[in-house]
Design an enzyme around this catalytic site. Structure first.
Site, PDB file in Angstrom:
ATOM      1  N   ARG A  54      25.937 -53.522 -13.412  1.00 41.96           N
ATOM      2  CA  ARG A  54      26.621 -52.643 -14.355  1.00 41.96           C
ATOM      3  C   ARG A  54      25.629 -51.992 -15.308  1.00 41.96           C
ATOM      4  O   ARG A  54      25.872 -50.909 -15.837  1.00 41.96           O
ATOM      5  CB  ARG A  54      27.675 -53.430 -15.138  1.00 41.96           C
ATOM      6  CG  ARG A  54      28.624 -52.547 -15.940  1.00 41.96           C
ATOM      7  CD  ARG A  54      29.693 -53.371 -16.619  1.00 41.96           C
ATOM      8  NE  ARG A  54      29.122 -54.262 -17.619  1.00 41.96           N
ATOM      9  CZ  ARG A  54      29.484 -55.519 -17.796  1.00 41.96           C
ATOM     10  NH1 ARG A  54      30.401 -56.076 -17.031  1.00 41.96           N
ATOM     11  NH2 ARG A  54      28.910 -56.247 -18.735  1.00 41.96           N
ATOM     12  N   TYR A 106      33.157 -27.222 -23.427  1.00 43.30           N
ATOM     13  CA  TYR A 106      33.887 -27.782 -22.298  1.00 43.30           C
ATOM     14  C   TYR A 106      35.229 -28.339 -22.776  1.00 43.30           C
ATOM     15  O   TYR A 106      35.281 -29.175 -23.671  1.00 43.30           O
ATOM     16  CB  TYR A 106      33.039 -28.872 -21.647  1.00 43.30           C
ATOM     17  CG  TYR A 106      33.700 -29.588 -20.504  1.00 43.30           C
ATOM     18  CD1 TYR A 106      34.273 -28.882 -19.444  1.00 43.30           C
ATOM     19  CD2 TYR A 106      33.732 -30.974 -20.463  1.00 43.30           C
ATOM     20  CE1 TYR A 106      34.877 -29.542 -18.390  1.00 43.30           C
ATOM     21  CE2 TYR A 106      34.323 -31.645 -19.408  1.00 43.30           C
ATOM     22  CZ  TYR A 106      34.901 -30.929 -18.382  1.00 43.30           C
ATOM     23  OH  TYR A 106      35.498 -31.588 -17.344  1.00 43.30           O
ATOM     24  N   ASP A 179      24.621 -30.278 -24.645  1.00 42.33           N
ATOM     25  CA  ASP A 179      25.157 -30.204 -23.286  1.00 42.33           C
ATOM     26  C   ASP A 179      24.494 -29.006 -22.619  1.00 42.33           C
ATOM     27  O   ASP A 179      24.795 -27.855 -22.926  1.00 42.33           O
ATOM     28  CB  ASP A 179      26.678 -30.030 -23.332  1.00 42.33           C
ATOM     29  CG  ASP A 179      27.306 -29.926 -21.941  1.00 42.33           C
ATOM     30  OD1 ASP A 179      26.564 -29.740 -20.949  1.00 42.33           O
ATOM     31  OD2 ASP A 179      28.545 -30.001 -21.842  1.00 42.33           O
TER      32      ASP A 179
END
Length: 383
Positions: A54, A106, A179
């Site tokens: 993980r 976004y 981003d």
């Protein structure tokens, strides 16, 4: 960690995936590691450096090292989606922290900020990031902890000045995260312009084949905040499968070819469509008439991206009908794949969207540019 000794160009780094081979078999393609847990040594430590998949999977590491090379960053983290990567940046903050985000961004992340981050306790303020005066006025010294940029901003392709905003953020004691999904590391490297973290939805241009969901973050410097983000990923389990990580690496090896062709196609389409009487406006940073062109020219190198939007004369009904009558362009959400996509964004985003109702978002793929243009032109009269 970044591969500090690999000094070749981005193109060579991508094509050879940093030149890595499988040392056990000498294969030029690295194996996929599906183990979920790893053996401890006799001294109760982990000699491999891997504890649990993980948080530690050897299949992630080549992708993360390649991203560090491309963005000139210190460390990278691979996530199960772009949204998982983006939200981890905000979850690494603390309740009560003030954050700034752009008005044009976004839509899914904007919704998350409005409907989840605020309930969790973040003080979120949306600002026009193209206006430095508004940004300067909104930043609160020692209270604003994060400024989030998206440039070009989806779906209006607004351009924000990364270097100028990074200076404003750092003067106030805030981090800057960018981003850069639509710019890709090939066109803009935000960390070199002053950003602290750069985010990519790897689903888009990094993979480029519409068959992997993934996201990534790259930091300029490892610090306490980055370690909190790392903990969010590990403890929340926001990781991709080893198979997706391997497929992402395979897609990245041709990214320089795909992005170059998409930029060429988008520029051609923008120049041609802006002359058409049924097109009200073409939104593309590469056009000299575009409001953010000069800033884009300063911080984007090698092209202006494969994304553009058009506003259609006749409003929403005309725009929807145009999209309905294309034959080559695919009517689907997403972007950055080898196939060209077209979408009416206002109907997707719904109430509260800053997107005009007459706007169509176009993701230029790598098909023949004249055929892409002709398909739009034959659909226009029907609008």
């Amino acid at each position: 960690m970044a591969n500090k000794t690999y000094n070749y160009s981005q193109q060579t780094a991508l094509a050879q995936a940093l030149g890595k081979i499988d040392h056990e078999t000498q294969g030029v393609v690295l194996p996929i590691h599906v183990a979920t847990t790893y053996i401890r040594g006799a001294d109760n430590t982990y000699p491999s450096g891997n504890v649990y998949s993980r948080a530690d999977n050897p299949t992630y590491k080549p992708v993360e090292q390649l991203l560090c090379q491309l963005e000139q960053g210190d460390q990278a983290l691979l996530f199960g989606s772009g949204m998982a990567a983006a939200t981890a940046v905000f979850l690494g903050l603390k309740p009560g922290d003030h954050v700034l985000a752009p008005v044009v961004m976004y839509w899914s992340l904007r919704n998350w900020l409005l409907n989840f981050a605020t309930d969790w306790g973040l003080n979120v303020e949306f600002v026009d990031m193209t206006d430095l005066q508004q940004v300067s006025k909104a930043i609160q010294t020692n209270k604003t902890k994060l400024v989030w940029l998206e440039t070009p901003g989806n779906p209006m392709w607004t351009i924000s000045d990364i270097a100028a905003i990074s200076e404003l953020a750092h003067q106030a004691g805030a981090y800057l995260a960018v981003d850069s999904t639509c710019a890709t590391p090939l066109l803009t490297q935000p960390l070199t312009l002053g950003a602290d973290i750069v985010m990519h939805s790897a689903t888009k241009y990094l993979n480029g084949h519409s068959d992997v969901i993934a996201g990534t973050l790259i930091c300029k410097t490892d610090n306490d905040y980055w370690q909190r983000i790392r903990a969010v990923r590990a403890q929340g389990g926001a990781v991709p499968s080893p198979h997706d990580a391997a497929q992402l690496l395979r897609g990245m090896r041709t990214m320089h070819l795909r992005v170059r062709e998409a930029c060429t196609n988008a520029m051609f389409l923008a120049e041609q469509l802006q002359q058409h009487p049924q097109i009200v406006e073409v939104l593309y940073p590469g056009l000299p008439s575009f409001s953010g062109h000069e800033t884009a020219r300063k911080q984007m190198h090698g092209g202006y991206g494969g994304m553009l939007s058009i506003r259609v004369k006749g409003g929403e009904k005309a725009a929807v009908h145009l999209a309905a009558n294309t034959k080559l362009w695919k009517r689907a959400t997403s972007l950055g794949g080898v196939e060209s996509l077209i979408e009416h964004r206002a109907s997707v985003e719904g109430q509260g969207t800053p997107c005009p109702p007459d706007l169509l978002r176009l993701s230029a793929g790598i098909e023949d540019k004249h055929e892409l243009l002709n398909d739009l032109l034959q659909a226009l009269p029907k609008a």
